[in-house]
Design a protein around this motif. Structure first.
Motif, PDB file in Angstrom:
ATOM      1  N   ASP A 222       0.746  -1.095  -0.045  1.00 31.69           N
ATOM      2  CA  ASP A 222      -0.036   0.089   0.004  1.00 31.69           C
ATOM      3  C   ASP A 222       0.774   1.221   0.101  1.00 31.69           C
ATOM      4  O   ASP A 222       1.996   1.124   0.040  1.00 31.69           O
ATOM      5  CB  ASP A 222      -0.964   0.021   1.209  1.00 31.69           C
ATOM      6  N   GLY A 223       0.108   2.427   0.032  1.00 28.41           N
ATOM      7  CA  GLY A 223       1.017   3.580  -0.329  1.00 28.41           C
ATOM      8  C   GLY A 223       1.490   4.505   1.064  1.00 28.41           C
ATOM      9  O   GLY A 223       1.901   5.350   1.020  1.00 28.41           O
ATOM     10  N   SER A 224       1.312   3.896   2.265  1.00 31.06           N
ATOM     11  CA  SER A 224       1.497   4.068   3.523  1.00 31.06           C
ATOM     12  C   SER A 224       2.996   4.416   3.686  1.00 31.06           C
ATOM     13  O   SER A 224       3.924   3.631   2.879  1.00 31.06           O
ATOM     14  CB  SER A 224       0.872   3.355   4.561  1.00 31.06           C
ATOM     15  N   ILE A 225       3.395   5.297   4.531  1.00 29.51           N
ATOM     16  CA  ILE A 225       4.806   5.470   4.767  1.00 29.51           C
ATOM     17  C   ILE A 225       5.379   4.420   5.284  1.00 29.51           C
ATOM     18  O   ILE A 225       6.645   3.836   4.953  1.00 29.51           O
ATOM     19  CB  ILE A 225       5.195   6.755   5.520  1.00 29.51           C
ATOM     20  N   GLU A 226       4.693   3.748   6.295  1.00 27.81           N
ATOM     21  CA  GLU A 226       5.147   2.344   6.968  1.00 27.81           C
ATOM     22  C   GLU A 226       5.411   1.550   5.882  1.00 27.81           C
ATOM     23  O   GLU A 226       6.468   0.701   6.040  1.00 27.81           O
ATOM     24  CB  GLU A 226       4.219   1.928   8.170  1.00 27.81           C
ATOM     25  N   ALA A 227       4.401   1.070   4.987  1.00 24.41           N
ATOM     26  CA  ALA A 227       4.672   0.167   3.981  1.00 24.41           C
ATOM     27  C   ALA A 227       5.880   0.382   2.960  1.00 24.41           C
ATOM     28  O   ALA A 227       6.600  -0.504   2.539  1.00 24.41           O
ATOM     29  CB  ALA A 227       3.428   0.081   3.125  1.00 24.41           C
TER      30      ALA A 227
ATOM     31  N   LEU B 142      14.899   8.223   0.019  1.00 25.91           N
ATOM     32  CA  LEU B 142      13.970   8.284  -1.170  1.00 25.91           C
ATOM     33  C   LEU B 142      12.260   8.278  -0.771  1.00 25.91           C
ATOM     34  O   LEU B 142      11.628   8.950  -1.406  1.00 25.91           O
ATOM     35  CB  LEU B 142      13.901   7.060  -2.098  1.00 25.91           C
ATOM     36  N   VAL B 143      12.190   7.621   0.390  1.00 17.67           N
ATOM     37  CA  VAL B 143      10.828   7.347   0.908  1.00 17.67           C
ATOM     38  C   VAL B 143      10.382   8.684   1.662  1.00 17.67           C
ATOM     39  O   VAL B 143       9.390   9.284   1.046  1.00 17.67           O
ATOM     40  CB  VAL B 143      10.750   6.469   2.022  1.00 17.67           C
ATOM     41  N   ILE B 144      11.324   9.459   2.116  1.00 19.93           N
ATOM     42  CA  ILE B 144      10.870  10.713   2.869  1.00 19.93           C
ATOM     43  C   ILE B 144      10.935  11.825   1.658  1.00 19.93           C
ATOM     44  O   ILE B 144       9.724  12.405   1.846  1.00 19.93           O
ATOM     45  CB  ILE B 144      12.189  11.080   3.639  1.00 19.93           C
ATOM     46  N   ASP B 145      11.613  11.922   0.677  1.00 24.50           N
ATOM     47  CA  ASP B 145      11.744  12.947  -0.433  1.00 24.50           C
ATOM     48  C   ASP B 145      10.481  12.776  -1.071  1.00 24.50           C
ATOM     49  O   ASP B 145       9.789  13.766  -1.437  1.00 24.50           O
ATOM     50  CB  ASP B 145      12.906  12.667  -1.256  1.00 24.50           C
ATOM     51  N   ALA B 146      10.098  11.493  -1.437  1.00 30.12           N
ATOM     52  CA  ALA B 146       8.799  11.203  -2.205  1.00 30.12           C
ATOM     53  C   ALA B 146       7.620  11.709  -1.528  1.00 30.12           C
ATOM     54  O   ALA B 146       6.656  12.579  -2.059  1.00 30.12           O
ATOM     55  CB  ALA B 146       8.698   9.804  -2.703  1.00 30.12           C
TER      56      ALA B 146
ATOM     57  N   ARG C 145       7.631   9.232  11.627  1.00 30.28           N
ATOM     58  CA  ARG C 145       7.013   7.868  11.347  1.00 30.28           C
ATOM     59  C   ARG C 145       8.126   6.862  10.631  1.00 30.28           C
ATOM     60  O   ARG C 145       7.961   5.781  10.997  1.00 30.28           O
ATOM     61  CB  ARG C 145       6.204   8.210  10.279  1.00 30.28           C
ATOM     62  N   VAL C 146       9.025   7.360   9.798  1.00 30.22           N
ATOM     63  CA  VAL C 146      10.187   6.380   9.285  1.00 30.22           C
ATOM     64  C   VAL C 146      10.641   5.891  10.283  1.00 30.22           C
ATOM     65  O   VAL C 146      11.046   4.704  10.415  1.00 30.22           O
ATOM     66  CB  VAL C 146      10.859   7.303   8.242  1.00 30.22           C
ATOM     67  N   CYS C 147      11.467   6.871  11.530  1.00 22.57           N
ATOM     68  CA  CYS C 147      12.018   5.973  12.405  1.00 22.57           C
ATOM     69  C   CYS C 147      11.359   5.116  13.148  1.00 22.57           C
ATOM     70  O   CYS C 147      12.062   3.985  13.625  1.00 22.57           O
ATOM     71  CB  CYS C 147      12.914   7.235  13.118  1.00 22.57           C
ATOM     72  N   ALA C 148      10.080   5.343  13.328  1.00 25.31           N
ATOM     73  CA  ALA C 148       9.486   4.483  14.382  1.00 25.31           C
ATOM     74  C   ALA C 148       9.171   3.142  13.646  1.00 25.31           C
ATOM     75  O   ALA C 148       9.331   1.963  14.124  1.00 25.31           O
ATOM     76  CB  ALA C 148       7.909   4.844  14.680  1.00 25.31           C
ATOM     77  N   GLU C 149       8.970   3.243  12.209  1.00 29.81           N
ATOM     78  CA  GLU C 149       8.774   1.915  11.493  1.00 29.81           C
ATOM     79  C   GLU C 149      10.106   1.167  11.467  1.00 29.81           C
ATOM     80  O   GLU C 149      10.280   0.138  11.442  1.00 29.81           O
ATOM     81  CB  GLU C 149       8.391   2.302  10.167  1.00 29.81           C
TER      82      GLU C 149
END
Length: 217
Positions: A2-7, A67-71, A173-177
């Protein structure tokens, strides 16, 4: 996926884990300065890779996560920050005026690294990738936009602040994941990286060994 940050983060961790068995210690000269992407990075800390992990291994993960954060920030900017979005687009058009783009098309683990290794004082390079990447002067001059008004500058500063706040939120959110995946990442480092490091240390110990040096009993 899915398109979530966690995914997205989970997907990039999986990609990094698939890449890790192919990692080998570098044989070229070491870096002349600290990597601004990795040194002190909360991403690396959250992943549990801040200590006793080679920089190349850290960098490969950090750039994938970037790449995830920038997107995510780009999506937010495009939808909510029109002035900043316009300035980014114009800047990309100016960068496109360069005749050579050595940083494009690289795998994530190679992005953000120095284009050229440091030169030796007695052996300068005839040319460097950084020099080749400089835009053509005539094309660059033609693409210079008109100056911004005072009101536009103030509005862009406001939008920049909003973009920074959103980036900080995404980063949290990225760091938590990443924290959720740190055990399997550390396990992979133990399995695929540490044997190479131990082998290098053994080779170094052999190279430094000498029959005339005192040995501990």
């Amino acid at each position: 996926m899915d398109g979530s940050i966690e995914a997205r983060v989970s997907h990039e961790v999986d990609n990094w884990l698939r890449w890790l068995p192919r990692w080998r210690p570098g044989t070229h000269r070491g870096r002349s300065r600290l990597c601004r992407t990795c040194f002190g990075s909360p991403v690396i800390v959250a992943a549990g890779l801040a200590t006793d992990v080679p920089h190349a291994v850290q960098h490969a993960l950090a750039m994938r996560v970037k790449l995830v954060i920038d997107a995510a920030v780009d999506e937010y900017t495009e939808l909510n920050l029109p002035l900043l979005s316009r300035e980014i687009r114009l800047n990309e058009e100016r960068k496109a005026a360069a005749s050579y783009h050595p940083t494009e098309g690289l795998d994530p683990e190679y992005k953000g690294l120095d284009l050229d290794p440091p030169t030796a004082t007695d052996a300068p390079y005839l040319f460097t990738f950084a020099e080749l990447a400089r835009p053509d002067q005539a094309a660059a001059a033609a693409s210079v936009p008109p100056p911004l008004t005072t009101e536009e500058k103030a509005a862009i500063r406001t939008e920049l602040k909003l973009a920074d706040e959103h980036a900080a939120l995404i980063g949290s959110r990225v760091c938590a994941e990443l924290f959720r995946h740190r055990d399997r990442m550390r396990q992979a480092v133990t399995e695929f990286v540490e044997p190479w490091v131990l082998a290098l240390l053994a080779d170094l110990d052999t190279a430094l060994d000498s029959p005339i040096w005192p040995r501990s009993i």
